[in-house]
Design an enzyme around this catalytic site. Sequence first.
Site, PDB file in Angstrom:
ATOM      1  N   HIS A 137       0.819  -1.209   0.000  1.00 56.54           N
ATOM      2  CA  HIS A 137       0.000   0.000   0.000  1.00 56.54           C
ATOM      3  C   HIS A 137       0.858   1.267   0.000  1.00 56.54           C
ATOM      4  CE1 HIS A 137      -2.136   3.317   2.043  1.00 56.54           C
ATOM      5  NE2 HIS A 137      -3.110   2.948   1.241  1.00 56.54           N
ATOM      6  N   ARG A 155      31.893  -7.795 -20.305  1.00 57.97           N
ATOM      7  CA  ARG A 155      33.298  -8.156 -20.122  1.00 57.97           C
ATOM      8  C   ARG A 155      33.407  -9.225 -19.047  1.00 57.97           C
ATOM      9  NH1 ARG A 155      37.415  -3.604 -18.236  1.00 57.97           N
ATOM     10  NH2 ARG A 155      36.675  -4.238 -16.172  1.00 57.97           N
ATOM     11  N   GLU A 208      43.912  -3.067 -24.626  1.00 62.99           N
ATOM     12  CA  GLU A 208      44.422  -2.298 -23.485  1.00 62.99           C
ATOM     13  C   GLU A 208      45.883  -2.590 -23.195  1.00 62.99           C
ATOM     14  OE1 GLU A 208      41.929  -3.431 -20.199  1.00 62.99           O
ATOM     15  OE2 GLU A 208      41.932  -5.535 -20.784  1.00 62.99           O
ATOM     16  N   GLY A 243      40.422   0.008 -24.047  1.00 62.47           N
ATOM     17  CA  GLY A 243      40.413   0.371 -22.634  1.00 62.47           C
ATOM     18  C   GLY A 243      41.476   1.419 -22.405  1.00 62.47           C
ATOM     19  N   SER A 244      41.080   2.680 -22.457  1.00 63.05           N
ATOM     20  CA  SER A 244      42.084   3.748 -22.484  1.00 63.05           C
ATOM     21  C   SER A 244      42.856   3.857 -21.177  1.00 63.05           C
ATOM     22  CB  SER A 244      41.421   5.092 -22.823  1.00 63.05           C
ATOM     23  OG  SER A 244      40.400   5.412 -21.895  1.00 63.05           O
ATOM     24  N   ASN A 245      42.274   3.425 -20.058  1.00 63.17           N
ATOM     25  CA  ASN A 245      42.995   3.530 -18.786  1.00 63.17           C
ATOM     26  C   ASN A 245      44.216   2.618 -18.768  1.00 63.17           C
ATOM     27  OD1 ASN A 245      41.127   5.357 -17.861  1.00 63.17           O
ATOM     28  ND2 ASN A 245      39.952   3.884 -16.672  1.00 63.17           N
ATOM     29  N   ASP A 246      44.000   1.331 -19.032  1.00 71.36           N
ATOM     30  CA  ASP A 246      45.131   0.395 -19.020  1.00 71.36           C
ATOM     31  C   ASP A 246      46.075   0.635 -20.191  1.00 71.36           C
ATOM     32  OD1 ASP A 246      44.758  -0.944 -16.677  1.00 71.36           O
ATOM     33  OD2 ASP A 246      43.652  -2.617 -17.529  1.00 71.36           O
ATOM     34  N   CYS A 261      35.755   2.007 -24.460  1.00 71.97           N
ATOM     35  CA  CYS A 261      34.934   1.976 -23.247  1.00 71.97           C
ATOM     36  C   CYS A 261      35.668   2.595 -22.067  1.00 71.97           C
ATOM     37  CB  CYS A 261      34.515   0.541 -22.925  1.00 71.97           C
ATOM     38  SG  CYS A 261      35.884  -0.592 -22.608  1.00 71.97           S
TER      39      CYS A 261
END
Length: 804
Positions: free
Chosen positions: A430, A587, A689, A710-713, A760
């Site tokens: 409710h 992934r 990556e 994977g631009s970070n790694d 990504c």
Amino acid sequence: MSTAAESATDLIRWFDQVGMGDVAVVGGKNASLGEMYRELTSRGVRIPNGFATTAAAYRRHLSESGLDDKIRQILSGINYRDVGSLQHHGRIIRHMILDTPLSDDLSHAIVRAYHVLSSGRGELADVAVRSSATAEDLPDASFAGQQETYLNVRGQASLLDACRRCLASLFTDRAISYRTDQGFDHMQVALSIGIQQMVRSDLATSGVMFSIDTETGFRDAVLINAAYGLGENVVQGSVNPDEYYVFKPTLRTGHRPILKRTLGSKAIKMVYDIGGSKMVKNVPVSDDMAKRFALSDDDILQLARWACEIEDHYSSVRGSFCPMDMEWAKDGITGELFIVQARPETVQSRRSANALQRYHLKAEGVKLLEGRSVGEKIASGPVRLIRDVHELSQFLDGEILVTDKTDPDWEPVMKRAAAIITNRGGRTCHAAIVSRELGLPAIVGTGDATDRLRNGQIVTISCAGGDTGVVYEGEVPFEMETIDLGSIGRPQTKIMMNVATPDEAFALSAIPNDGVGLAREEFIISNYVKVHPQALLDYEQLDPATRAAVDQATQGYDDKPQFFIDRLSEGIAMIAAAFYPKDVIVRMSDFKTNEYANLIGGRRYEPREENPMIGFRGASRYYHESFQAAFALECQAALRVRRDMGLSNVKLMIPFCRTIEEGKKVQAEMKKNGLVRGEDGLEVYVMCEIPSNVILADQFAEIFDGFSIGSNDLTQLTLGVDRDSAIVAHVFDEQNEAVKRMISSVIAEAKRCGRKIGICGQAPSDFPEFAEFLVRQGIDSMSLTPDSILKTTVHILKVEGSGS
């Protein structure tokens, strides 16, 4: 037809004599029961038979008894803003109706029909007696719970008494207040009484379901709540029920798409009070039963199929999309499922499809409580604890109502609240239904809000984070964003989304997008599984303390590895269903060893590494003898999503794949577990990556269907920077020329090889100029964080339009 028969028809209609065109005759609830009984039983939808008194019978009763003039006079004296005045005048009207016997004609007609309903049983039937007003269960006003229902009514005297009580319930405080707010003339609304065969769910289970997601308006899911015993506890919010989501599109194609199961506490159940003084009573549920799901998979899917049938039928009758709010019950004697009520859903179905409101907290807060979120809004204000109806007069406008549970008597106060928090209840109780109608955020099923919060305490409640609502200490700043969805075009470059939380997927899918470019398994495993997969496989060999922790995390499961498969597959499925049929790239797990060690039981299995960032992670784990069995569970989860649930839009991506040989070994492991690239349309991508992925892009393109940068790694390994090190953090830069050359090179090579390539990583979400660089290089897609999608989309449209 004889005069007697005509008179009986004026007073009584059987369900097979009424349909949705008879709301004025038997009210919304009974008209809907008749519609389903007449039109849907032939399609296999079970509706318990019954009959209804007519609106004409109600009006005749009021006129012949003189009640109509007396009620009209009393109503004229109510101050609708004064709870005390409402309670006083409503009580007088109800007592008048209860003290007035039904006419002989109406009593005899009810009793005759009751005996017909009981025929063939050898005893008088136990029935549900339900109120059905001529202004309820309408597409734009639900009147949920405004009038009373009585269960397990048996015998003529009890039946006639319950009928009088139903008539009196047309003038409960909440019903009077609701009609006033909705602009209905009290004396123009009539009451029909439905008398329906009981379903013995006191010996089994019952609950509520919606053919639309109640919080986000996502159209393609059925939401089912279930608890043990009779269904009133779920409707009233007296229990925290189990919750299930089913995906409609692939259910219709013969798949078994149970997207999510959430175990509720189900502490009590309502049963027949056999030998007692009441019709029903609540009794405790054993711990063993409470820790198990109330419905089997087959029952969940059957209910969902019926929800689709009912929605399709009502949409056809209405001539437009008509999502439904339904109550169901399972008979513990026959094992059969039944639909006992259905009404149009009245909140999400009326939302604009061209505008999207998004609420965001602007700062972190101190968490006090969590529960099930209702709506997607945020609100702040002072707490007002209300422990029973006698304290309602203390409530002030703009306060946050905190209570054990609400019932319809509280509605005059609920509409003055800034937000609502309850100890008990699920998202179909409710408090949840009324909060949605009022546009209020609510958090239900917190367990102990009335013990942990105090009067006057300033709190912020946030329902903006998915299924879990959070109560924060103090006034946490927030903002509301309104998005005009009709004004945003689509660029040639696909704009995909990084989705971390399955609970937020339905809401996020409303943001203009081209699918999901990154769904990380790690988030699902750490938040929904919480246990190291190897600990589940080795459950019998665990030490007592770890086994106890695993048991706590896996309640309802004797098969511990199956828990991993179910939870992971459900997390993936929620995301895949939200964006279906668009691509959803999942992934496979990419925990580092120190992260895996933090899962329950994980330290037993993970080595200590000096630099986990470039250690035992990604593809290297999948074929290693110490992790092969755990990776098999991931594969089985992915296979279940694609094959059993029919979510073939899921594509799989392999992270941190150092060499071509590793890529082949991983795909060999996948094949052992039923995942074969190219079979049933399965595409397998690889994260780009590592510099080797760029240098050997042509060779990776031979064994994978696409790349996701994977631009970070890639930045970390191109520049030789540990991205977890604060000392050299200033060197880390995705826009460094070396990194950009690597990206430019792999985009060109992927295109030469006819392979898809996207990104990504975080860079295009944070830096518009980096997104512009990617467009100029001809990248196929960018997967962005949800909060940056709209602004980046607008920027890319400009870039593409300028031809730069």
